[in-house]
Design a protein around this motif. Structure first.
Motif, PDB file in Angstrom:
ATOM      1  N   GLU A 133       0.842  -1.187   0.000  1.00 18.37           N
ATOM      2  CA  GLU A 133       0.000   0.000   0.000  1.00 18.37           C
ATOM      3  C   GLU A 133       0.883   1.245   0.000  1.00 18.37           C
ATOM      4  O   GLU A 133       1.770   1.405   0.818  1.00 18.37           O
ATOM      5  CB  GLU A 133      -0.887   0.006   1.241  1.00 18.37           C
ATOM      6  CG  GLU A 133      -1.854   1.150   1.277  1.00 18.37           C
ATOM      7  CD  GLU A 133      -2.684   1.149   2.551  1.00 18.37           C
ATOM      8  OE1 GLU A 133      -3.147   2.233   2.918  1.00 18.37           O
ATOM      9  OE2 GLU A 133      -2.845   0.085   3.153  1.00 18.37           O
ATOM     10  N   VAL A 134       0.619   2.128  -0.925  1.00 18.74           N
ATOM     11  CA  VAL A 134       1.387   3.360  -1.045  1.00 18.74           C
ATOM     12  C   VAL A 134       0.718   4.428  -0.192  1.00 18.74           C
ATOM     13  O   VAL A 134      -0.490   4.611  -0.229  1.00 18.74           O
ATOM     14  CB  VAL A 134       1.465   3.806  -2.521  1.00 18.74           C
ATOM     15  CG1 VAL A 134       2.184   5.141  -2.643  1.00 18.74           C
ATOM     16  CG2 VAL A 134       2.170   2.753  -3.350  1.00 18.74           C
ATOM     17  N   VAL A 135       1.530   5.134   0.581  1.00 21.55           N
ATOM     18  CA  VAL A 135       1.048   6.189   1.458  1.00 21.55           C
ATOM     19  C   VAL A 135       0.800   7.439   0.633  1.00 21.55           C
ATOM     20  O   VAL A 135       1.611   7.817  -0.203  1.00 21.55           O
ATOM     21  CB  VAL A 135       2.098   6.481   2.558  1.00 21.55           C
ATOM     22  CG1 VAL A 135       1.682   7.649   3.413  1.00 21.55           C
ATOM     23  CG2 VAL A 135       2.342   5.249   3.395  1.00 21.55           C
ATOM     24  N   ASP A 136      -0.338   8.094   0.878  1.00 22.22           N
ATOM     25  CA  ASP A 136      -0.594   9.370   0.228  1.00 22.22           C
ATOM     26  C   ASP A 136      -0.590  10.479   1.275  1.00 22.22           C
ATOM     27  O   ASP A 136      -0.300  10.244   2.448  1.00 22.22           O
ATOM     28  CB  ASP A 136      -1.914   9.336  -0.551  1.00 22.22           C
ATOM     29  CG  ASP A 136      -3.124   9.078   0.326  1.00 22.22           C
ATOM     30  OD1 ASP A 136      -2.977   8.995   1.561  1.00 22.22           O
ATOM     31  OD2 ASP A 136      -4.234   8.967  -0.219  1.00 22.22           O
ATOM     32  N   SER A 188       0.391  16.121  -4.710  1.00 23.30           N
ATOM     33  CA  SER A 188       0.512  17.573  -4.726  1.00 23.30           C
ATOM     34  C   SER A 188       0.621  18.086  -3.300  1.00 23.30           C
ATOM     35  O   SER A 188      -0.291  17.898  -2.500  1.00 23.30           O
ATOM     36  CB  SER A 188      -0.715  18.180  -5.421  1.00 23.30           C
ATOM     37  OG  SER A 188      -0.617  19.571  -5.437  1.00 23.30           O
ATOM     38  N   VAL A 189       1.746  18.733  -3.003  1.00 25.91           N
ATOM     39  CA  VAL A 189       1.957  19.276  -1.667  1.00 25.91           C
ATOM     40  C   VAL A 189       2.765  20.561  -1.799  1.00 25.91           C
ATOM     41  O   VAL A 189       3.622  20.683  -2.673  1.00 25.91           O
ATOM     42  CB  VAL A 189       2.657  18.251  -0.743  1.00 25.91           C
ATOM     43  CG1 VAL A 189       4.057  17.961  -1.191  1.00 25.91           C
ATOM     44  CG2 VAL A 189       2.631  18.692   0.699  1.00 25.91           C
ATOM     45  N   ALA A 190       2.471  21.523  -0.921  1.00 21.17           N
ATOM     46  CA  ALA A 190       3.145  22.818  -0.969  1.00 21.17           C
ATOM     47  C   ALA A 190       4.432  22.787  -0.142  1.00 21.17           C
ATOM     48  O   ALA A 190       4.454  22.252   0.961  1.00 21.17           O
ATOM     49  CB  ALA A 190       2.220  23.910  -0.447  1.00 21.17           C
ATOM     50  N   VAL A 191       5.470  23.390  -0.687  1.00 26.27           N
ATOM     51  CA  VAL A 191       6.727  23.538   0.035  1.00 26.27           C
ATOM     52  C   VAL A 191       6.573  24.727   0.978  1.00 26.27           C
ATOM     53  O   VAL A 191       6.222  25.822   0.564  1.00 26.27           O
ATOM     54  CB  VAL A 191       7.903  23.776  -0.935  1.00 26.27           C
ATOM     55  CG1 VAL A 191       9.191  24.053  -0.179  1.00 26.27           C
ATOM     56  CG2 VAL A 191       8.068  22.580  -1.859  1.00 26.27           C
ATOM     57  N   VAL A 192       6.830  24.490   2.266  1.00 29.02           N
ATOM     58  CA  VAL A 192       6.712  25.534   3.268  1.00 29.02           C
ATOM     59  C   VAL A 192       7.997  26.347   3.322  1.00 29.02           C
ATOM     60  O   VAL A 192       7.979  27.580   3.325  1.00 29.02           O
ATOM     61  CB  VAL A 192       6.397  24.940   4.663  1.00 29.02           C
ATOM     62  CG1 VAL A 192       6.387  26.006   5.730  1.00 29.02           C
ATOM     63  CG2 VAL A 192       5.089  24.179   4.628  1.00 29.02           C
ATOM     64  N   ARG A 197       5.277  17.237  -6.572  1.00 31.08           N
ATOM     65  CA  ARG A 197       4.864  15.841  -6.442  1.00 31.08           C
ATOM     66  C   ARG A 197       6.093  15.081  -5.972  1.00 31.08           C
ATOM     67  O   ARG A 197       7.180  15.224  -6.538  1.00 31.08           O
ATOM     68  CB  ARG A 197       4.387  15.276  -7.767  1.00 31.08           C
ATOM     69  CG  ARG A 197       4.012  13.811  -7.636  1.00 31.08           C
ATOM     70  CD  ARG A 197       3.516  13.198  -8.892  1.00 31.08           C
ATOM     71  NE  ARG A 197       3.110  11.832  -8.599  1.00 31.08           N
ATOM     72  CZ  ARG A 197       2.296  11.141  -9.345  1.00 31.08           C
ATOM     73  NH1 ARG A 197       1.792  11.663 -10.436  1.00 31.08           N
ATOM     74  NH2 ARG A 197       1.981   9.914  -9.010  1.00 31.08           N
ATOM     75  N   LEU A 198       5.931  14.256  -4.947  1.00 27.61           N
ATOM     76  CA  LEU A 198       7.049  13.533  -4.341  1.00 27.61           C
ATOM     77  C   LEU A 198       6.782  12.037  -4.366  1.00 27.61           C
ATOM     78  O   LEU A 198       5.660  11.590  -4.156  1.00 27.61           O
ATOM     79  CB  LEU A 198       7.240  13.970  -2.888  1.00 27.61           C
ATOM     80  CG  LEU A 198       7.544  15.438  -2.653  1.00 27.61           C
ATOM     81  CD1 LEU A 198       7.416  15.779  -1.177  1.00 27.61           C
ATOM     82  CD2 LEU A 198       8.937  15.754  -3.149  1.00 27.61           C
ATOM     83  N   TYR A 199       7.847  11.280  -4.584  1.00 31.35           N
ATOM     84  CA  TYR A 199       7.785   9.825  -4.494  1.00 31.35           C
ATOM     85  C   TYR A 199       9.043   9.371  -3.780  1.00 31.35           C
ATOM     86  O   TYR A 199      10.147   9.780  -4.118  1.00 31.35           O
ATOM     87  CB  TYR A 199       7.715   9.183  -5.884  1.00 31.35           C
ATOM     88  CG  TYR A 199       7.588   7.688  -5.828  1.00 31.35           C
ATOM     89  CD1 TYR A 199       6.342   7.087  -5.681  1.00 31.35           C
ATOM     90  CD2 TYR A 199       8.706   6.872  -5.886  1.00 31.35           C
ATOM     91  CE1 TYR A 199       6.218   5.713  -5.615  1.00 31.35           C
ATOM     92  CE2 TYR A 199       8.588   5.494  -5.815  1.00 31.35           C
ATOM     93  CZ  TYR A 199       7.349   4.922  -5.681  1.00 31.35           C
ATOM     94  OH  TYR A 199       7.226   3.561  -5.604  1.00 31.35           O
ATOM     95  N   SER A 203      12.048  10.888  -6.322  1.00 32.40           N
ATOM     96  CA  SER A 203      11.509  11.572  -7.496  1.00 32.40           C
ATOM     97  C   SER A 203      10.800  12.835  -7.030  1.00 32.40           C
ATOM     98  O   SER A 203      10.069  12.809  -6.046  1.00 32.40           O
ATOM     99  CB  SER A 203      10.536  10.637  -8.222  1.00 32.40           C
ATOM    100  OG  SER A 203       9.847  11.327  -9.229  1.00 32.40           O
ATOM    101  N   LEU A 204      11.022  13.914  -7.753  1.00 32.60           N
ATOM    102  CA  LEU A 204      10.395  15.183  -7.439  1.00 32.60           C
ATOM    103  C   LEU A 204       9.988  15.854  -8.736  1.00 32.60           C
ATOM    104  O   LEU A 204      10.780  15.903  -9.686  1.00 32.60           O
ATOM    105  CB  LEU A 204      11.362  16.082  -6.661  1.00 32.60           C
ATOM    106  CG  LEU A 204      10.843  17.452  -6.279  1.00 32.60           C
ATOM    107  CD1 LEU A 204      11.271  17.788  -4.880  1.00 32.60           C
ATOM    108  CD2 LEU A 204      11.326  18.510  -7.243  1.00 32.60           C
TER     109      LEU A 204
END
Length: 164
Positions: free
Chosen positions: A49-52, A72-76, A119-121, A160-161
């Protein structure tokens, strides 16, 4: 002057030497074939299971050892050339979560800045004080930003980014 029987002896010694080398090479071949059969192929664990982002934001420490695909996540905040913080929750109550870039991404001079959406992996690992200090010593985090590394128990090693 050579004696009459010396040529026969050297020929025999050459044949024996060639036979010994051939036998040794045959033995090496058999040993390597047996080694290949006896050694299991090490394959990375099944991804499972991949974590989101939702799962990760609920309990980051429970995701340690699992693969994360955050669409999709924002860089703080950027803490240096190899570490930055992302907000796991909404901007109002942003809980910063550290992300370490893989050596490949650092070598490619990948840069992210506060406000970027990415997007991060990668895989989630545990985070402790010695890892935090290694980040500073190796230059992934600027010394001035070392205090900004969260005291959480985990971080994402991004393989990956992708900038959105």
């Amino acid at each position: 002057m050579t004696r009459k029987g010396s040529t026969g002896l050297s020929t025999v010694l050459i044949i024996v030497a060639v036979a010994l080398v051939g036998g040794f090479l045959l033995w090496l071949y058999q040993q390597s074939a047996a080694l290949e059969e006896a050694t299991p192929v090490m394959v990375e664990d099944e991804v499972g299971e991949v974590v989101d982002l939702v799962v990760l934001s609920q309990d980051p420490s429970a995701s340690i050892g699992r693969v994360a695909d955050i669409v999709s996540v924002a860089v703080v905040q950027s803490l240096g050339r190899g570490v930055f913080l992302v907000g796991l929750t909404s901007a109002d109550e942003a809980r910063p979560f550290p992300v370490l870039l893989s050596p490949d991404l650092i070598a490619r001079n990948t840069q992210v800045y506060g406000g970027d959406v990415v997007r991060l992996y990668g895989r989630i690992y545990s985070l402790n004080d010695s890892i935090r200090s290694q980040w500073v010593e190796l230059g992934a985090v600027n010394e001035a930003a070392a205090e900004a590394i969260p005291q959480g128990t985990s971080f994402l090693l991004a393989d990956s980014l992708e900038l959105k």
